[in-house]
Design a protein around this motif. Structure first.
Motif, PDB file in Angstrom:
ATOM      1  N   ASN A  84      -8.616  16.429  -2.227  1.00  0.00           N
ATOM      2  CA  ASN A  84      -9.230  17.531  -2.973  1.00  0.00           C
ATOM      3  C   ASN A  84      -8.672  18.875  -2.520  1.00  0.00           C
ATOM      4  OD1 ASN A  84     -11.164  18.549  -4.902  1.00  0.00           O
ATOM      5  ND2 ASN A  84     -12.313  19.289  -3.143  1.00  0.00           N
ATOM      6  N   GLN A  85      -8.497  19.063  -1.216  1.00  0.00           N
ATOM      7  CA  GLN A  85      -7.952  20.334  -0.712  1.00  0.00           C
ATOM      8  C   GLN A  85      -6.541  20.563  -1.246  1.00  0.00           C
ATOM      9  OE1 GLN A  85      -8.430  19.801   3.504  1.00  0.00           O
ATOM     10  NE2 GLN A  85     -10.506  20.634   3.513  1.00  0.00           N
ATOM     11  N   TYR A  86      -5.744  19.521  -1.250  1.00  0.00           N
ATOM     12  CA  TYR A  86      -4.387  19.658  -1.807  1.00  0.00           C
ATOM     13  C   TYR A  86      -4.438  19.999  -3.293  1.00  0.00           C
ATOM     14  CZ  TYR A  86      -1.757  18.014   2.261  1.00  0.00           C
ATOM     15  OH  TYR A  86      -1.169  17.911   3.497  1.00  0.00           O
ATOM     16  N   ASN A  87      -5.297  19.301  -4.031  1.00  0.00           N
ATOM     17  CA  ASN A  87      -5.379  19.546  -5.480  1.00  0.00           C
ATOM     18  C   ASN A  87      -5.864  20.958  -5.795  1.00  0.00           C
ATOM     19  OD1 ASN A  87      -4.435  17.099  -6.617  1.00  0.00           O
ATOM     20  ND2 ASN A  87      -6.343  16.097  -6.041  1.00  0.00           N
ATOM     21  N   VAL A  88      -6.809  21.460  -5.004  1.00  0.00           N
ATOM     22  CA  VAL A  88      -7.283  22.835  -5.208  1.00  0.00           C
ATOM     23  C   VAL A  88      -6.150  23.819  -4.929  1.00  0.00           C
ATOM     24  CG1 VAL A  88      -8.844  24.601  -4.286  1.00  0.00           C
ATOM     25  CG2 VAL A  88      -9.725  22.337  -4.827  1.00  0.00           C
ATOM     26  N   ALA A  89      -5.412  23.584  -3.849  1.00  0.00           N
ATOM     27  CA  ALA A  89      -4.284  24.464  -3.518  1.00  0.00           C
ATOM     28  C   ALA A  89      -3.218  24.423  -4.619  1.00  0.00           C
ATOM     29  CB  ALA A  89      -3.677  24.054  -2.176  1.00  0.00           C
ATOM     30  N   ILE A  90      -2.947  23.239  -5.132  1.00  0.00           N
ATOM     31  CA  ILE A  90      -1.950  23.101  -6.205  1.00  0.00           C
ATOM     32  C   ILE A  90      -2.390  23.873  -7.443  1.00  0.00           C
ATOM     33  CG2 ILE A  90      -0.981  21.418  -7.845  1.00  0.00           C
ATOM     34  CD1 ILE A  90      -0.874  19.445  -5.432  1.00  0.00           C
ATOM     35  N   ASP A  91      -3.660  23.750  -7.815  1.00  0.00           N
ATOM     36  CA  ASP A  91      -4.165  24.478  -8.991  1.00  0.00           C
ATOM     37  C   ASP A  91      -4.063  25.989  -8.810  1.00  0.00           C
ATOM     38  OD1 ASP A  91      -4.702  22.121 -10.259  1.00  0.00           O
ATOM     39  OD2 ASP A  91      -6.858  22.129  -9.809  1.00  0.00           O
ATOM     40  N   GLN A  92      -4.396  26.473  -7.610  1.00  0.00           N
ATOM     41  CA  GLN A  92      -4.318  27.918  -7.347  1.00  0.00           C
ATOM     42  C   GLN A  92      -2.881  28.417  -7.429  1.00  0.00           C
ATOM     43  OE1 GLN A  92      -6.198  28.200  -3.520  1.00  0.00           O
ATOM     44  NE2 GLN A  92      -8.266  28.375  -4.387  1.00  0.00           N
ATOM     45  N   LYS A  93      -1.963  27.664  -6.855  1.00  0.00           N
ATOM     46  CA  LYS A  93      -0.561  28.089  -6.874  1.00  0.00           C
ATOM     47  C   LYS A  93       0.012  28.037  -8.285  1.00  0.00           C
ATOM     48  CE  LYS A  93       0.184  26.881  -2.078  1.00  0.00           C
ATOM     49  NZ  LYS A  93       0.093  28.246  -1.616  1.00  0.00           N
ATOM     50  N   ARG A  94      -0.420  27.065  -9.055  1.00  0.00           N
ATOM     51  CA  ARG A  94       0.010  26.984 -10.452  1.00  0.00           C
ATOM     52  C   ARG A  94      -0.428  28.220 -11.229  1.00  0.00           C
ATOM     53  NH1 ARG A  94      -0.874  21.033 -12.840  1.00  0.00           N
ATOM     54  NH2 ARG A  94       1.256  20.369 -12.593  1.00  0.00           N
ATOM     55  N   GLU A  95      -1.680  28.630 -11.020  1.00  0.00           N
ATOM     56  CA  GLU A  95      -2.187  29.824 -11.711  1.00  0.00           C
ATOM     57  C   GLU A  95      -1.376  31.056 -11.327  1.00  0.00           C
ATOM     58  OE1 GLU A  95      -6.393  30.218 -11.067  1.00  0.00           O
ATOM     59  OE2 GLU A  95      -6.804  28.232 -11.885  1.00  0.00           O
ATOM     60  N   GLU A  96      -1.023  31.167 -10.044  1.00  0.00           N
ATOM     61  CA  GLU A  96      -0.195  32.307  -9.614  1.00  0.00           C
ATOM     62  C   GLU A  96       1.166  32.275 -10.286  1.00  0.00           C
ATOM     63  OE1 GLU A  96      -0.018  33.212  -5.344  1.00  0.00           O
ATOM     64  OE2 GLU A  96      -1.773  31.906  -5.108  1.00  0.00           O
ATOM     65  N   ILE A  97       1.749  31.076 -10.376  1.00  0.00           N
ATOM     66  CA  ILE A  97       3.067  30.945 -11.015  1.00  0.00           C
ATOM     67  C   ILE A  97       2.984  31.327 -12.492  1.00  0.00           C
ATOM     68  CG2 ILE A  97       4.763  29.220 -11.763  1.00  0.00           C
ATOM     69  CD1 ILE A  97       4.482  27.930  -9.018  1.00  0.00           C
ATOM     70  N   ILE A  98       1.925  30.899 -13.151  1.00  0.00           N
ATOM     71  CA  ILE A  98       1.772  31.235 -14.571  1.00  0.00           C
ATOM     72  C   ILE A  98       1.705  32.750 -14.751  1.00  0.00           C
ATOM     73  CG2 ILE A  98       0.149  31.117 -16.505  1.00  0.00           C
ATOM     74  CD1 ILE A  98      -0.465  28.229 -15.603  1.00  0.00           C
ATOM     75  N   LYS A  99       0.980  33.428 -13.867  1.00  0.00           N
ATOM     76  CA  LYS A  99       0.885  34.894 -13.963  1.00  0.00           C
ATOM     77  C   LYS A  99       2.230  35.558 -13.710  1.00  0.00           C
ATOM     78  CE  LYS A  99      -3.925  35.158 -12.466  1.00  0.00           C
ATOM     79  NZ  LYS A  99      -4.807  35.500 -11.347  1.00  0.00           N
ATOM     80  N   LEU A 100       2.944  35.079 -12.688  1.00  0.00           N
ATOM     81  CA  LEU A 100       4.215  35.713 -12.341  1.00  0.00           C
ATOM     82  C   LEU A 100       5.334  35.383 -13.325  1.00  0.00           C
ATOM     83  CD1 LEU A 100       4.204  35.202  -8.456  1.00  0.00           C
ATOM     84  CD2 LEU A 100       3.908  37.345  -9.693  1.00  0.00           C
ATOM     85  N   ALA A 101       5.239  34.235 -13.997  1.00  0.00           N
ATOM     86  CA  ALA A 101       6.332  33.794 -14.880  1.00  0.00           C
ATOM     87  C   ALA A 101       6.098  34.155 -16.338  1.00  0.00           C
ATOM     88  CB  ALA A 101       6.518  32.293 -14.745  1.00  0.00           C
TER      89      ALA A 101
END
Length: 202
Positions: free
Chosen positions: A106-123
């Motif tokens: 769960n901790q990994y999946n939460v981290a992955i979701d957060q990083k994905r959201e950051e990438i979407i904003k930056l890209a």
């Protein structure tokens, strides 16, 4: 019982003996107060406060509703905590089959979701780069899903779980690299925009 029947007999005799007086004369003003005082002596008057206590004691259902509401609120809070920590709604198969690993997954999946959201904003300004990044991540995700589907019938479940953890770590590392690349690109772009805005207009 005998006492009440004696009173009734006396009352009937009194009415028979004084029937003419009842028919012709008006009752005295003090008659009702005398009757009332005799009634008070026979029937105990329960104060209003004790009536409420009696009702409350005879109806314990009200207290059970409060207890049930508190219990329900605590249960929902506990389930929300379990879901937040172990990702029961995110991945119930893993959470129920291997609860020892569920928190880590769960901790990994939460981290992955957060990083994905950051990438979407930056890209946002770089859709082609985002497609390339998504393709790289999709291959790791499909590998993880394949591992997860084999979890129930794996001969060596511990090795499979380690492979799943390693896959999640690779996904996080890949997302971190992608974030760094996007941050560098955006920094260079911002610096160029700043230089262009600072340049004198001819």
């Amino acid at each position: 019982m005998k006492n009440s029947s004696d009173k009734k007999d006396r009352l009937e005799r009194f009415v028979r003996d004084n029937r003419d007086g009842f028919d012709t004369f008006l009752p005295q003003d003090s008659l009702w107060s005398q009757i009332e005082s005799q009634l008070h002596n026979e029937i105990p008057i329960v104060p209003e406060k004790s009536k409420k206590k009696i009702r409350r004691l005879s109806n314990p259902y009200f207290d059970w509703r409060i207890a049930a509401g508190v219990f329900l609120a605590l249960g929902i809070g506990f389930l929300a905590y379990l879901n937040n920590e172990y990702g029961i709604t995110r991945d119930p198969n893993v959470a129920l089959k291997v609860p020892a690993y569920a928190r880590e997954f769960n901790q990994y999946n939460v981290a992955i979701d957060q990083k994905r959201e950051e990438i979407i904003k930056l890209a946002r300004n770089n859709p082609e780069l985002y497609k390339d990044f998504s393709a790289d991540l999709e291959s790791l995700e499909s590998s993880y899903k394949n591992l997860r589907s084999n979890l129930s019938n794996a001969p060596n479940q511990e090795a499979l779980l380690e492979a799943m953890v390693q896959n999640l770590q690779l996904q996080v590392d890949l997302l971190n690299q992608q974030l760094e690349i996007l941050q560098r690109i955006n920094k260079v772009k911002n610096d160029n925009d700043k230089e262009n805005s600072d340049a004198p207009v001819i």
